[in-house]
Design an enzyme around this catalytic site. Structure first.
Site, PDB file in Angstrom:
ATOM      1  N   GLU A 124       0.082   6.783  -2.300  1.00  0.00           N
ATOM      2  CA  GLU A 124      -0.325   5.389  -2.501  1.00  0.00           C
ATOM      3  C   GLU A 124       0.114   4.507  -1.334  1.00  0.00           C
ATOM      4  O   GLU A 124      -0.600   3.601  -0.913  1.00  0.00           O
ATOM      5  CB  GLU A 124       0.276   4.858  -3.800  1.00  0.00           C
ATOM      6  CG  GLU A 124      -0.380   5.400  -5.043  1.00  0.00           C
ATOM      7  CD  GLU A 124      -1.827   4.984  -5.166  1.00  0.00           C
ATOM      8  OE1 GLU A 124      -2.108   3.958  -5.788  1.00  0.00           O
ATOM      9  OE2 GLU A 124      -2.692   5.691  -4.600  1.00  0.00           O
ATOM     10  N   THR A 129      -8.212  -2.680  -1.538  1.00  0.00           N
ATOM     11  CA  THR A 129      -6.935  -2.899  -2.218  1.00  0.00           C
ATOM     12  C   THR A 129      -5.947  -3.676  -1.361  1.00  0.00           C
ATOM     13  O   THR A 129      -5.262  -4.578  -1.845  1.00  0.00           O
ATOM     14  CB  THR A 129      -6.321  -1.548  -2.621  1.00  0.00           C
ATOM     15  OG1 THR A 129      -7.250  -0.861  -3.466  1.00  0.00           O
ATOM     16  CG2 THR A 129      -5.020  -1.742  -3.378  1.00  0.00           C
TER      17      THR A 129
END
Length: 329
Positions: free
Chosen positions: A151, A204
């Protein structure tokens, strides 16, 4: 965060012994992060969509990625730059098994940049694959620090609200990041999730950068109350309490500006019987909780019709909460 992840990986894993061989095909699910009011601390897994990884043991040490499908050429085949291979490499290094050779195929079965944990699903599938190949029977949650490495590479921040539910299944609370403390929460079994992914681009990284850095105390108090109410509703099997707790006054007002007709879609969903409505992760996907599958299907159909009317394509999914997490296909 970086040091904490390293400390955890050193302390919880012991190296599996013996040789390893063969191949494996693994599916890992999409996830809904934040769950409206729980920014970076709440998430749950759904049954579809998801990503698949095929992993084969080779005779030469090191990791290669031989194929990626479903990404329209957007993801790197370079093993040093792909979240799947990088997280697997961190895992192998932590257990002193860098002697192993692996070839990886990644098959994207879900949209990239959807707000449904696309990078998380890929990373979790790869980690679960190598763990299973090595016969490592420890709790899948021990893979969480390595998934967070993926991530960090994907969006610049090693948050766990996608990777934790993808790994562990179900509904997950990240009580603390330092030290990392993750708790699996109960949930009503008859809770359905209706998801619609509008075909618009909300990266994101950019979606994180527009969030306010400072908030007023009264807003923080409201948010704490909603998070506590949502968690209480999950434990009490109280869908009404879940619904009235899923309100966000900190992040949603900003991120909703990136999603066409967000508030119109929320109004439509609630009129059709949704328990709640909000943004999935950083968006642009939106989701609604419902009490039954039929209501969830009506909501996705109506929202897709609306998006078509404003010349935006979309994908839709209806699912219960996925309690299994990754699985071998």
């Amino acid at each position: 965060m970086e040091n904490k992840i390293e400390n955890l990986t050193d302390s919880v894993l012991a190296p599996p012994s013996g040789g390893v061989g063969g191949s494996i095909h693994v599916f890992a699910p999409a996830t809904v992060a934040n769950v409206v009011c729980g920014f970076d601390v709440l998430g749950f897994a759904v049954n579809e969509p998801g990503d698949e990884v095929i992993m084969r043991v080779t005779g030469k040490p090191g990791i290669t990625i031989s194929k990626i499908t479903g990404d329209n050429g957007r993801l790197p085949l370079d093993a040093a730059k792909n979240t799947v291979s990088v997280s697997v490499q961190h895992y192998l290094k932590s257990i002193n098994r860098t002697d192993i050779g692996l070839d990886i195929e990644l098959h994207k079965k879900m949209p990239i940049g959807s707000g449904l944990g696309s990078s998380s699903a890929s990373t979790v599938a790869g980690l679960f694959a190598i763990k299973t190949l090595l016969g490592d029977d420890t709790d899948p949650a021990t893979l969480l620090p390595f998934a967070m490495k993926g991530e960090e590479m994907a969006c610049g921040h090693g948050h766990a609200d996608n990777v934790a539910p993808a790994l562990m299944g179900g509904f997950v609370l990240i009580r603390s990041y330092e030290p990392l403390d993750v708790i699996r929460l109960p949930h009503p079994k008859d809770l359905y999730c209706a998801i619609v992914f509008p075909d618009v681009d909300v990266p994101t990284r950019e979606a994180r950068q527009i969030i306010r850095k400072n908030i007023q105390m009264k807003d923080a108090v409201t948010q704490w109350g909603n998070i506590a109410g949502l968690v209480s509703g999950l434990f009490m099997n109280d869908i009404n309490l879940i619904g009235r707790s899923m309100k966000d006054i900190l992040v949603e007002p900003v991120r909703s500006m990136l999603i066409p007709d967000f508030y119109q879609m929320r109004e439509m969903a609630m009129e059709l019987g949704a328990v709640s409505f909000g943004i999935s992760g950083s968006g642009p996907s939106v989701f609604a909780f419902t009490r039954d599958e039929e209501t969830a299907k009506r909501i996705t159909h109506k929202l897709q019709q609306h998006l078509t009317g404003i010349s935006i394509g979309s994908n839709a999914y209806v699912s219960t909460i996925n309690d299994k997490g990754p699985r071998v296909l």
